[in-house]
Design a protein around this motif. Structure first.
Motif, short mmCIF file in Angstrom:
data_model
loop_
_atom_site.label_atom_id
_atom_site.label_comp_id
_atom_site.label_asym_id
_atom_site.label_seq_id
_atom_site.Cartn_x
_atom_site.Cartn_y
_atom_site.Cartn_z
N LYS A 111 3.32 60.77 34.12
CA LYS A 111 2.88 61.73 35.11
C LYS A 111 3.87 62.89 35.11
N PRO A 112 3.40 64.13 35.27
CA PRO A 112 4.34 65.25 35.31
C PRO A 112 5.23 65.17 36.54
N THR A 113 6.47 65.58 36.37
CA THR A 113 7.41 65.61 37.49
C THR A 113 7.10 66.83 38.34
N PRO A 114 6.98 66.66 39.66
CA PRO A 114 6.74 67.83 40.51
C PRO A 114 7.87 68.85 40.35
N THR A 115 7.51 70.13 40.41
CA THR A 115 8.49 71.20 40.23
C THR A 115 9.64 71.08 41.20
N ALA A 138 8.40 54.86 44.83
CA ALA A 138 8.69 55.58 43.60
C ALA A 138 8.13 56.99 43.66
N GLU A 139 6.94 57.14 44.22
CA GLU A 139 6.32 58.47 44.33
C GLU A 139 7.09 59.38 45.29
#
Length: 154
Positions: A5-9, A122-123
């Motif tokens: 999953k992409p890492t949030p900015t 984790a999220e």
């Protein structure tokens, strides 16, 4: 969707963009206001919300649109606490009228809620491993991140 999953900015910026990949300048920026605790949460869940929400908001990891994710984590936490309390009052193994022995339903609930909590933690950056990727100076979070965002004309 394949791969990680992409890492949030926001997390990339807080961590100092360790991969040095380009920052998504077009990522939507939700309102940074502190969301209110949902009324439907049970008492243990509300206590967990109060324990976490302000700190997560202060470091920029909780916004108005993240309310449901934190509420879901807190509700799982509340159910886990309730199941653990019930487990103290009842045996872990139960003998059924047919003679079979089975696990207490409270054990099943506690285990399931703990699994859900782990996913949400984790999220939300609530585990030691997810936090280890961050480098946050809470007193300087807003100005530092604002300065980085300014580079991208946001």
């Amino acid at each position: 969707m394949r791969g990680r999953k992409p890492t949030p900015t926001r997390l990339k910026l807080v961590a100092g963009n360790p991969g040095k990949r380009p920052i998504n300048g077009a990522e939507p920026q939700p309102t940074a206001d502190l969301p209110t605790c949902p009324a439907h949460l049970n008492p243990s869940a509300k206590a967990e919300w109060k324990r976490l929400a302000r700190d997560l908001n202060r470091i920029g990891l909780l916004t108005m649109v993240d309310r449901a994710a934190l509420a879901a984590y807190c509700q799982s936490y509340g159910r886990w606490v309730e199941a653990e309390r019930k487990l103290k009052e009842t045996p872990i193994l139960l003998k059924m009228p047919s003679g079979y022995i089975q696990h207490s339903p409270w054990l099943t609930i506690a285990n399931k809620e703990r699994e859900l909590m782990a996913r949400y933690m984790a999220e939300l950056g609530l585990t030691p491993s997810s936090r280890s990727r961050l480098a946050v100076d809470v007193s300087a979070t807003d100005p530092a991140i604002a300065a980085v965002w300014a580079q991208f004309d946001m």
